[in-house]
Design a protein around this motif. Structure first.
Motif, PDB file in Angstrom:
ATOM      1  N   PRO A 128       0.330  -1.147  -0.198  1.00 37.11           N
ATOM      2  CA  PRO A 128      -0.406   0.397   0.113  1.00 37.11           C
ATOM      3  C   PRO A 128       0.860   1.404  -0.163  1.00 37.11           C
ATOM      4  CG  PRO A 128      -0.278  -1.138   2.003  1.00 37.11           C
ATOM      5  CD  PRO A 128       0.540  -1.970   1.142  1.00 37.11           C
ATOM      6  N   ALA A 129       2.487   1.361   0.605  1.00 38.39           N
ATOM      7  CA  ALA A 129       2.891   2.558   0.619  1.00 38.39           C
ATOM      8  C   ALA A 129       3.749   2.423  -0.720  1.00 38.39           C
ATOM      9  CB  ALA A 129       3.799   2.018   1.836  1.00 38.39           C
ATOM     10  N   ASP A 130       4.057   1.841  -2.158  1.00 37.60           N
ATOM     11  CA  ASP A 130       4.056   2.059  -3.132  1.00 37.60           C
ATOM     12  C   ASP A 130       3.341   2.879  -4.204  1.00 37.60           C
ATOM     13  OD1 ASP A 130       6.716   0.245  -2.666  1.00 37.60           O
ATOM     14  OD2 ASP A 130       5.729  -1.475  -2.741  1.00 37.60           O
ATOM     15  N   HIS A 131       4.336   3.608  -4.383  1.00 33.63           N
ATOM     16  CA  HIS A 131       2.974   4.805  -5.542  1.00 33.63           C
ATOM     17  C   HIS A 131       3.607   4.710  -6.900  1.00 33.63           C
ATOM     18  CE1 HIS A 131       0.347   6.703  -3.152  1.00 33.63           C
ATOM     19  NE2 HIS A 131       1.211   5.924  -2.073  1.00 33.63           N
TER      20      HIS A 131
ATOM     21  N   GLU B 158      -0.207   3.634 -13.089  1.00 36.65           N
ATOM     22  CA  GLU B 158      -1.033   3.707 -12.480  1.00 36.65           C
ATOM     23  C   GLU B 158      -2.794   4.481 -13.590  1.00 36.65           C
ATOM     24  OE1 GLU B 158      -0.643   4.859  -7.945  1.00 36.65           O
ATOM     25  OE2 GLU B 158       0.188   3.402  -7.895  1.00 36.65           O
ATOM     26  N   ASP B 159      -2.696   5.661 -13.972  1.00 38.72           N
ATOM     27  CA  ASP B 159      -2.659   6.071 -14.892  1.00 38.72           C
ATOM     28  C   ASP B 159      -2.929   5.524 -15.843  1.00 38.72           C
ATOM     29  OD1 ASP B 159      -3.690   8.967 -15.338  1.00 38.72           O
ATOM     30  OD2 ASP B 159      -2.760   8.259 -17.438  1.00 38.72           O
TER      31      ASP B 159
ATOM     32  N   SER C 199      -1.853  -5.960  -1.781  1.00 37.93           N
ATOM     33  CA  SER C 199      -2.830  -5.029  -0.828  1.00 37.93           C
ATOM     34  C   SER C 199      -1.947  -3.580  -1.731  1.00 37.93           C
ATOM     35  CB  SER C 199      -1.193  -4.923   0.338  1.00 37.93           C
ATOM     36  OG  SER C 199      -1.502  -5.678   0.995  1.00 37.93           O
ATOM     37  N   TYR C 200      -1.244  -3.463  -2.748  1.00 38.10           N
ATOM     38  CA  TYR C 200      -0.924  -2.585  -3.822  1.00 38.10           C
ATOM     39  C   TYR C 200      -2.819  -2.315  -4.216  1.00 38.10           C
ATOM     40  CZ  TYR C 200       0.810   0.232  -8.075  1.00 38.10           C
ATOM     41  OH  TYR C 200       0.806   1.159  -8.665  1.00 38.10           O
ATOM     42  N   LEU C 201      -3.468  -3.285  -5.215  1.00 35.75           N
ATOM     43  CA  LEU C 201      -4.260  -3.483  -5.740  1.00 35.75           C
ATOM     44  C   LEU C 201      -5.461  -2.819  -5.543  1.00 35.75           C
ATOM     45  CD1 LEU C 201      -4.210  -6.588  -7.596  1.00 35.75           C
ATOM     46  CD2 LEU C 201      -4.495  -4.224  -8.472  1.00 35.75           C
TER      47      LEU C 201
END
Length: 356
Positions: free
Chosen positions: A137-140, A145-146, A176-178
């Motif tokens: 979840p902390a990965d950006h 993503e766009d 967790s990322y998704l």
């Protein structure tokens, strides 16, 4: 693999930046059409191969509200709307048995696990077993993503659908990322008793390795489409436990197939059990689908699947698929007593967590 598809697949694989640019161009030109579309409750089927994931994907993708990638999309996955328009007049192919030679019949319209091509284009080392494959979840990654969100919306536009589904076994490392990207996502995690599961994996490993030696294009197709589950370029997921990955690779290299597969099953489903225990968002989004229940009680299991995915009016599909699902058979009979002992020793603690 036809020669023209082999050449085209190689071009897509070798020049990802060009195909990303082309996908972005498609998105800009379709901006008005896709703006009102939302990626709502995407559905992901993810676990180890040979656990029932293909059947779950096919069942979900048959719902009229659902869009998915299809066999005909390879390798022009990056421009889904344009390619669907260009291929709309392509003659339907007669059903044929898929590469696995497992009795599953496919056509060019069949759902296929191709989403991984997008991830590989943005994360070129996502299948390097020397590196952790985990995304949390902390990965950006704004650029990915766009692109990914617009890609799904274009697929919804192309199929006139409101929901998206993907079979994506490597998302085990990305749940967790998704759930950060799509808080209303739905996950289906198939799980299968170790001995039966490993027997199926072992057969496929032998089959694909033999076939790829005779037909090198088949190996290229697997690599370029993001399938490293079987064959000459088999790679385990790295779920943050470097020593376990090292031991699995060492076992396979030494010819200890059963031990290596048993350790791999234990690592993957041990990781998933801990994740579901620790991450309430992933846990609430997940339905565990037991392979044995799907085979022994298909109607009840499929009803639970459609309910979890919030797909209405699915009783006709339940009946259609349930009537064709066979009762479970004992695949584990291919193993010797010594091999069964190895499987039990390597998987027993994790298997108990899953009710085996």
């Amino acid at each position: 693999m036809p020669a023209f598809l082999h050449v085209l697949g190689g071009l897509v694989h070798r020049y990802p930046s060009f195909w990303i640019w082309l996908g972005q161009l498609e998105s800009r030109l379709l901006a008005e059409e896709i703006r009102p579309l939302a990626v709502r409750m995407p559905i992901y089927v993810c676990g180890l191969a040979r656990s029932g994931s293909t059947l779950l994907h096919e069942v979900i993708a048959s719902h009229p509200h659902v869009a998915t990638h299809r066999l005909k999309d390879y390798p022009l996955l990056f421009t889904p709307f344009w390619w669907r328009r260009a291929s709309a007049t392509t003659r339907s192919q007669p059903p044929r048995q898929r590469l696995h030679q497992d009795g599953v019949m496919v056509t060019n319209e069949s759902p296929d696990a191709l989403e991984e091509m997008l991830w590989m284009a943005f994360f070129p080392r996502c299948h390097d077993p020397s590196l952790s494959n985990l995304l949390g979840p902390a990965d950006h990654y704004p650029a990915f993503e766009d692109f990914y969100d617009r890609h799904i919306r274009k697929l919804l536009l192309a199929e006139g659908a409101t929901r998206y589904a993907a079979k994506a076994n490597y998302h085990v490392a990305r749940l967790s990322y998704l759930i950060r990207l799509y808080p209303d996502a739905r996950f289906l995690i198939p799980v299968r008793a170790p001995a039966s599961h490993l027997a199926s994996l072992l057969r496929q490993q032998r089959w694909f390795a033999q076939g790829q030696r005779k037909h090198p294009r088949a190996l290229s197709y697997m690599q370029w489409s993001g399938h490293f589950e079987f064959g000459l370029d088999r790679r385990p997921m790295h779920l943050g436990e470097e020593e376990k990955v090292r031991r699995i690779l060492a076992a396979w290299k030494a010819g200890e197939e059963v031990r290596g597969l048993a350790m791999y099953w234990d690592m993957v489903y041990g990781y998933l059990a801990r994740l579901l225990e620790a991450d309430i968002l992933v846990r609430n989004a997940t339905l565990v689908v037991r392979f044995e229940a799907l085979r022994a009680a298909p109607r009840e299991t499929l009803r639970a699947v459609f309910a979890h995915c919030a797909l209405p009016e699915a009783e006709g599909l339940v009946e259609q698929y349930a009537s064709a699902i066979r009762s479970p058979t004992s695949d584990a009979s291919i193993f010797s007593a010594e091999e069964l002992a190895i499987i039990r020793a390597e998987t027993a603690d994790t298997a108990r967590l899953w009710g085996y």
